[in-house]
Enzyme design. Structure first.
Site, PDB file in Angstrom:
ATOM      1  CE1 TYR A   1      -3.746  -2.357   0.116  1.00  0.00           C
ATOM      2  CE2 TYR A   1      -2.663  -3.275   2.044  1.00  0.00           C
ATOM      3  CZ  TYR A   1      -3.627  -3.357   1.056  1.00  0.00           C
ATOM      4  OH  TYR A   1      -4.462  -4.437   1.011  1.00  0.00           O
TER       5      TYR A   1
ATOM      6  CE1 TYR B   1      -8.500  -5.965   2.678  1.00  0.00           C
ATOM      7  CE2 TYR B   1      -8.103  -7.385   4.566  1.00  0.00           C
ATOM      8  CZ  TYR B   1      -7.683  -6.844   3.364  1.00  0.00           C
ATOM      9  OH  TYR B   1      -6.461  -7.180   2.852  1.00  0.00           O
TER      10      TYR B   1
ATOM     11  CG  ASP C   1     -12.503 -13.240   7.404  1.00  0.00           C
ATOM     12  OD1 ASP C   1     -11.579 -13.652   8.117  1.00  0.00           O
ATOM     13  OD2 ASP C   1     -12.335 -12.434   6.471  1.00  0.00           O
TER      14      ASP C   1
ATOM     15  CE  LYS D   1      -5.042  -9.952   9.714  1.00  0.00           C
ATOM     16  NZ  LYS D   1      -3.869  -9.417   9.025  1.00  0.00           N
TER      17      LYS D   1
END
Length: 418
Positions: free
Chosen positions: A14, A141, A242, A271
């Site tokens: 990004y 997201y 999620d 993660k």
């Protein structure tokens, strides 16, 4: 460290190659601190994008990697199995809701989402009624790969420029009723309407339970998720949870879906799975879903990553989950939440602050206007902390072992820098 080469040739996430942001040279990390090349210690408020829940250089996790490295670092998972993967999957089956008993190991959070979507598509294909639409929430997201982007908000996210190329799915209004507010039944109305209108084309609902992460750090009411489960049951639609950002204790429950006492049909985790040591994720589903998929035309699930079940990742993930079970993570996360509750409301009084919110080991300060990332990052480093805001959101998700003083230093730095 050759920072000039980094600036000229390495494309960081990004960031622009036209105006590269400053990168800070880290030489080592220990506990909750990152150490810069000049010796500066920074308290890490990000857990390296929410993954390093035990902090850095942990002796238990170091030992797990070292011992496994002496045996084998990798072996294909096709037709071969090994103890690290078996022991990891045992733990995942034990830790997740009872109905979730089939584990598919994969490479990253985004791929875990891809796998969940493919499972849902194959499920309906095997039933003889193919469906290709997914119902999800605005401000959500789910990752940066293409299928994951397709169920990420197309208008209010970093991925809107891919609109037109990505498949178009169905987006319901995101919940507005906050976690600690009184439940308002009308909050579920738009979701219910869209589900009923499209019930014959929806393969699955996919959402982030309780906390919408990178799409806005929104924390919503547990009853919303309970209503979603009820509606999915009523119309026979699969529910994908999620838990990549929320799993393994981040919200104060081992998994965020526990706040609503619901079990999804498919759960994605990643993660924190390896404690931030190596990339790995998993997609866990029910026997019914798995057997239906495998009873279809293909006779199997059509996905097979090269590094699936990597022994090094499996070994350190297994050690990370055992460490979570052996330590009082609930008390640690509860204490972090208490510090947030005592200190964040004061920041809400600042004229640049729109609102503050928190849950478990997640603290969020939402501003009226986007931050200047280059400038605020520099100021955070000057204050001895590592915080990486995005847009209008300045937030912290620290390692669970952070002390009260270190956490307050993070919060004081936010107060000073805004």
């Amino acid at each position: 460290m050759d920072i000039s080469f980094d600036r000229d040739h390495i494309w960081h996430p990004y960031t622009s190659t036209l105006e590269p942001l400053t990168c800070y040279p880290v030489t080592h990390a220990n506990g909750v601190n990152l150490y810069l090349e000049d010796g500066t210690a920074l308290i890490d408020g990000m857990s390296s994008w929410w993954a390093a829940i035990h902090g850095y250089n942990h002796p238990v996790l170091n030992q797990a990697v070292t011992e496994q490295l002496s045996k084998m670092s990798h072996v294909m998972f096709g037709g071969i199995t090994h103890d690290p993967a078996i022991n990891l999957c045992k733990k995942l089956v034990e830790m997740t809701p009872d109905a979730l008993e089939k584990v598919f190991l994969c490479d990253s959070g985004s791929i875990s989402v891809e796998v969940s979507l493919k499972m849902a598509l194959q499920y309906w294909h095997a039933k003889g009624t193919p469906r290709a639409k997914f119902l999800t929430l605005r401000h959500g997201y789910h990752g940066d790969s293409f299928a994951a982007m397709s169920v990420t908000d197309p208008d209010n996210s970093m991925h809107k420029l891919y609109k037109g190329f990505l498949p178009e799915h169905i987006f319901a209004d995101s919940p507005t009723c906050g976690f600690f507010e009184d439940w308002q039944e009308e909050d579920i109305q738009d979701f219910q309407t869209k589900l009923i209108e499209n019930k014959d084309t929806i393969a699955a609902v996919i959402l982030e339970p309780i906390v919408q992460g990178a799409g806005g750090m929104r924390i919503y009411h547990p009853t919303y998720l309970k209503r979603v489960r009820e509606l999915c049951d009523e119309f026979g639609i699969l529910l994908i949870s999620d838990e990549i950002a929320t799993g393994f204790g981040r919200t104060g429950k081992l998994f965020a879906c526990e706040h609503s006492d619901i079990t999804p049909d498919i759960m994605c985790v990643g993660k924190a799975l390896t404690g931030g040591y190596m990339t790995m994720a998993a997609t866990i589903t029910t026997k019914h879903v798995a057997d239906t998929v495998c009873g279809g035309e293909a006779g199997c699930f059509m996905h097979g990553p090269t590094f699936m079940g990597n022994p090094l990742s499996s070994a350190v993930a297994n050690a990370s989950l055992q460490l979570l079970q052996d330590t009082n993570w609930q008390e640690k996360v509860s204490n972090i939440e208490s510090v947030f509750a005592s200190n964040l409301p004061t920041l809400a009084e600042h004229d640049k602050v729109s609102k503050v919110r928190w849950l478990g080991a997640i603290g969020v300060v939402e501003l009226h206007a986007p931050v200047n990332l280059e400038e605020i990052q520099k100021r955070f480093v000057e204050h001895g902390v590592w915080i990486r805001p995005f847009g209008r959101l300045v937030y912290v998700m620290p390692p669970y072992d952070i002390s009260d003083d270190q956490l307050k230093q993070l919060i004081d730095a936010i107060a000073s820098c805004i």
